[in-house]
Design an enzyme around this catalytic site. Structure first.
Site, PDB file in Angstrom:
ATOM      1  CG  HIS A 172      -2.061  -0.927   1.134  1.00 27.87           C
ATOM      2  ND1 HIS A 172      -3.163  -0.844   1.961  1.00 27.87           N
ATOM      3  CD2 HIS A 172      -2.296  -1.967   0.306  1.00 27.87           C
ATOM      4  CE1 HIS A 172      -4.027  -1.804   1.640  1.00 27.87           C
ATOM      5  NE2 HIS A 172      -3.513  -2.499   0.646  1.00 27.87           N
ATOM      6  CE1 TYR A 176      -6.537   4.126  11.116  1.00 23.70           C
ATOM      7  CE2 TYR A 176      -5.845   3.933   8.815  1.00 23.70           C
ATOM      8  CZ  TYR A 176      -5.686   3.594  10.155  1.00 23.70           C
ATOM      9  OH  TYR A 176      -4.684   2.742  10.527  1.00 23.70           O
ATOM     10  N   PRO A 212      -4.788   0.295  18.404  1.00 22.83           N
ATOM     11  CG  PRO A 212      -6.513  -1.081  17.673  1.00 22.83           C
ATOM     12  CD  PRO A 212      -5.995  -0.400  18.888  1.00 22.83           C
ATOM     13  CE  LYS A 243       3.932   3.970  14.062  1.00 19.67           C
ATOM     14  NZ  LYS A 243       3.714   3.493  12.717  1.00 19.67           N
ATOM     15  CE1 TYR A 299      -1.902   4.316   9.780  1.00 20.38           C
ATOM     16  CE2 TYR A 299      -0.440   2.933   8.472  1.00 20.38           C
ATOM     17  CZ  TYR A 299      -1.649   3.138   9.109  1.00 20.38           C
ATOM     18  OH  TYR A 299      -2.615   2.149   9.068  1.00 20.38           O
TER      19      TYR A 299
END
Length: 398
Positions: free
Chosen positions: A74, A202, A293, A297, A392
């Protein structure tokens, strides 16, 4: 039965298994014990997003073949809010770093298969695991194996990779614990349906947070925010899909539904215990820290911990130098706290906090307006988007 090894490892999650593999490549012997069965370890659902550094490490040590074949690369994530959906492009913001969606269960399967093929000492379904003499240079790991035989293993060091409920962390005296419990949980499902998105979504929604992830090209992984005291039996498949459609819905886009094969509720919390080392006992992974979550991480922090720990133990036990071992806790905690901050940042920005968490409905509305302002800043400012992307996608491993 009394035996001897260089490193005793407690826990057959990614942290313990990867540590054993890294140590073996440097000629360091170890014994790993796990109270669950191999089948349980290979089936428990956990994280599914690997940072760029974690992927490169697994490939470097010869454990990345199946990940490369089956994992999904991704280039970023989608942020959805206020009727809009925006893509954050990681490679353009981080100098080329990407993510790989490859479930923790698959990482564990790969590590166990490689360990058994290499003849590593792996003991599943043990009981009465304990550690003692950790203040000496000969700590002892004791356990009873699946056949009922009691073992005492004299070690040079012990690695506690046994998660939040393990025996390792309580063995360290005078721990400083920092923690936060969030007023919501995630209801997660696995569904046998191709993902409706090419990359993770998200979604900030008036109805609560939702996330669309995946495990493969045929299996979707989805989450919705729920109250922490919710019961899974109160969530029928129909109710789950209804909420996912409501929270993830976007003009011109369709969420495909399919059979739900697994569902569970996970509380959201942050937890850090320090120091991560006392004497010859070292903590790694969830034994020392837990993050919500939202920032992806947990697994990646465990990988970073054991890379640092493997280097420290090789230097201590092979070269006879204690500098890296003495610095282990401080080295890891720098990354742990940065990850804890990022996980808090993502969680606080995306979730709807209960009205009762505030002194008045006006304060609750104020919080929601701040979240929208923060999200808009991330998607409209290159500097803000870069900050999110760098955190991220992950920083270089130590």
């Amino acid at each position: 039965m009394r035996t001897r090894t260089q490193v005793g490892i407690i826990g057959a999650g990614p942290a313990g298994l990867l540590l054993q593999h890294l140590l073996a490549q440097q000629g360091v012997d170890s014994v790993l014990v796990e109270n669950r069965s191999r089948e349980y370890c290979e089936k428990r659902q956990r994280a599914g997003v690997l940072e760029h550094g974690s992927v490169e490490l697994l490939k470097e040590i010869g454990l990345g073949d199946r990940m490369v074949r089956e994992g999904l690369t991704h280039s970023g994530i989608y942020l959805q809010f206020d009727g809009e959906r925006h893509h954050i492009d990681f490679p353009s913001l981080t100098g080329g770093r990407t993510l790989t969606v490859y479930a923790q269960t698959e990482v564990v399967k790969d590590l166990i298969a490689a360990g058994l093929a290499a003849g590593h000492q792996l003991h599943f379904e043990v009981s009465e695991t304990a550690v003692r003499d950790i203040d000496t240079e000969r700590p002892v790991l004791s356990f009873v194996d699946a056949d009922g035989v009691a073992h005492e293993v004299e070690c040079d060091a012990i690695a506690g990779c046994d998660g939040f409920h393990g025996v390792s962390r309580p063995a360290i005296p005078s721990l400083r614990v920092s923690e936060r419990t969030y007023p919501f949980a995630w209801l997660g499902i696995l569904a046998t349906v191709p993902p409706s998105t090419d990359e993770l979504i998200y979604a900030h929604s008036p109805h609560g947070f939702a996330m669309h992830s995946m495990r493969s090209t045929e299996v979707s992984r989805l989450y919705i925010q729920v109250d922490p005291d919710e019961k899974i039996e109160d969530w029928s498949d129909e109710r789950i899909w209804e909420q996912l459609q409501l929270r993830l819905g976007h003009p011109g886009w369709t969420l495909s539904e399919g059979p739900i094969t697994e569902k569970s509720i996970t509380p959201m919390r942050s937890f850090v215990a320090e120091p991560m080392r006392h004497g010859r006992l070292f903590l790694a992974g969830d034994a020392a820290h837990i993050v919500p979550p939202t920032g992806a991480k947990g697994l990646n922090l465990a990988v970073a911990d054991v890379k640092v720990l493997a280097n420290a133990l090789v230097r201590l036990l092979v070269e006879g130098k204690a500098d890296l071992a003495d610095a282990y806790s401080e080295t890891c905690l720098t990354r742990v706290w940065r990850s804890t901050w990022f996980s808090w940042f993502m969680t606080s920005m995306l979730h709807r906090f209960p009205v009762e968490s505030f002194a008045s409905p006006a304060e609750a509305e104020f919080q929601e307006r701040l979240q929208i302002a923060q999200l808009r800043q991330v998607v409209s400012s290159t500097a803000a988007a870069t900050n999110l992307a760098e955190n991220y996608a992950g920083w270089p491993l130590p």
